[in-house]
Design a protein around this motif. Structure first.
Motif, mmCIF file in Angstrom:
data_model
loop_
_atom_site.group_PDB
_atom_site.id
_atom_site.type_symbol
_atom_site.label_atom_id
_atom_site.label_comp_id
_atom_site.label_asym_id
_atom_site.label_seq_id
_atom_site.Cartn_x
_atom_site.Cartn_y
_atom_site.Cartn_z
ATOM 1 N N ASP A 75 4.438 -8.143 12.412
ATOM 2 C CA ASP A 75 5.049 -7.333 11.354
ATOM 3 C C ASP A 75 4.772 -5.855 11.629
ATOM 4 O O ASP A 75 4.259 -5.505 12.696
ATOM 5 N N ALA A 76 5.117 -4.999 10.682
ATOM 6 C CA ALA A 76 4.935 -3.556 10.868
ATOM 7 C C ALA A 76 3.468 -3.206 11.101
ATOM 8 O O ALA A 76 3.145 -2.326 11.908
ATOM 9 N N GLU A 77 2.574 -3.916 10.421
ATOM 10 C CA GLU A 77 1.142 -3.655 10.589
ATOM 11 C C GLU A 77 0.686 -4.004 11.998
ATOM 12 O O GLU A 77 -0.160 -3.310 12.584
ATOM 13 N N THR A 78 1.260 -5.064 12.567
ATOM 14 C CA THR A 78 0.925 -5.454 13.942
ATOM 15 C C THR A 78 1.248 -4.320 14.902
ATOM 16 O O THR A 78 0.447 -3.975 15.781
ATOM 17 N N SER A 101 1.648 -1.068 14.157
ATOM 18 C CA SER A 101 0.776 0.072 13.862
ATOM 19 C C SER A 101 -0.598 -0.106 14.495
ATOM 20 O O SER A 101 -1.179 0.839 15.028
ATOM 21 N N ASN A 102 -1.104 -1.320 14.447
ATOM 22 C CA ASN A 102 -2.443 -1.604 14.985
ATOM 23 C C ASN A 102 -2.502 -1.564 16.503
ATOM 24 O O ASN A 102 -3.595 -1.544 17.083
ATOM 25 N N ALA A 154 -3.967 3.834 15.900
ATOM 26 C CA ALA A 154 -4.341 2.674 15.074
ATOM 27 C C ALA A 154 -5.409 2.994 14.029
ATOM 28 O O ALA A 154 -5.391 2.443 12.929
ATOM 29 N N ASP A 187 -1.214 7.676 8.887
ATOM 30 C CA ASP A 187 0.037 8.324 9.276
ATOM 31 C C ASP A 187 0.110 9.741 8.699
ATOM 32 O O ASP A 187 -0.375 9.987 7.583
ATOM 33 N N GLN A 198 5.082 6.835 13.301
ATOM 34 C CA GLN A 198 4.155 7.330 12.287
ATOM 35 C C GLN A 198 4.797 8.315 11.302
ATOM 36 O O GLN A 198 4.318 8.472 10.180
#
Length: 247
Positions: free
Chosen positions: A168-171, A173-174, A179, A183, A203
């Protein structure tokens, strides 16, 4: 009265990203080389960091050198690398005095050995500082960063460490170089150019964008305060309506 005194502390951005543009044009107007402009731009960096520190802003990310900048004339690139080394060397003591922590995003393995060594030394020396984090984007581009993140995620899937349906989006971003950094809420670009030039594309999704005509070497504290004041005048809805925000 300084614009600084009109700012509302509770509404300051935690993270400000800056595209420091206009060094070359500033120098050309004065009949000097582009390198002279880059050297003069260091003063603007000091002014912004001092202002951000006084306001207790948590993070400043500066677009110092893009992956595309390697295409510039060798003389200019070499001078920029030398300036980077000398600036880091001279500013480390100031970072320690002002509790500034240095971090870097970008493909630093492409940097000259001496530049990389000085960066790593300063990063390690300032790692325990707890004030402002200065994040330098060096040999950086957002497309490179996102491509690198996709490769990392693909490798995790390949090694059965991550399920495709869990991405997902968090994946994403990480797996970016930012990370561990929030942002940016505000992105400033100087010199009158109206684009983000492959900078923090993921970001900056919800960042407020501020463009000004001031060439970077002329950008001082008051200019920074003006950008922050403009930021505080914006209504940040994140997809909601104005009416929803008032409830």
């Amino acid at each position: 009265m300084s614009v600084k005194n009109q700012l509302i502390k509770e509404r300051l951005p935690e993270h400000v990203a800056i595209i420091m543009d206009g060094n070359g044009r500033w120098a050309k107007k004065r009949g000097n080389s582009r390198v002279f402009g880059h050297r003069s731009g260091v003063k603007a960096v000091r002014a912004v960091l001092e202002a951000a520190g006084e306001l207790e802003i948590g993070y400043i990310t500066l677009y110092a050198f893009s992956t595309e900048n390697w295409k510039r004339p060798k003389l200019e690139v070499d001078a920029l690398m030398a300036l980077l080394v000398s600036t880091i060397t001279s500013e480390t003591k100031t970072f320690m005095k002002n509790n500034v922590r240095l971090s870097v995003i970008g493909c630093i393995d492409t940097l000259p050995k001496e530049v990389k060594r000085k960066l790593v030394e300063c990063i390690e020396k300032t790692s325990q500082n707890s004030g402002l984090t200065l994040n330098l984007a060096i040999s950086y581009s957002a497309r490179w960063e996102i491509t690198d993140a996709v490769k990392k995620i693909a490798e995790q899937v390949k090694n059965n460490e991550l399920d495709v349906d869990a991405i997902d989006a968090e994946t994403i971003s990480n797996n970016l170089t930012t990370a561990n950094i929030p942002d940016p809420e505000l992105m400033i670009r100087t010199s009158g150019e109206l684009r983000i030039s492959n900078f923090l594309l993921w970001q900056l999704a919800y960042a407020e964008l501020y463009f000004c005509d001031t060439l970077w070497p002329d950008f001082q504290k008051e200019d920074f305060y003006e950008a922050l004041m403009d930021f505080q005048s914006r209504e940040r809805r994140f997809g909601k309506t104005s009416e929803q925000l008032k409830k």
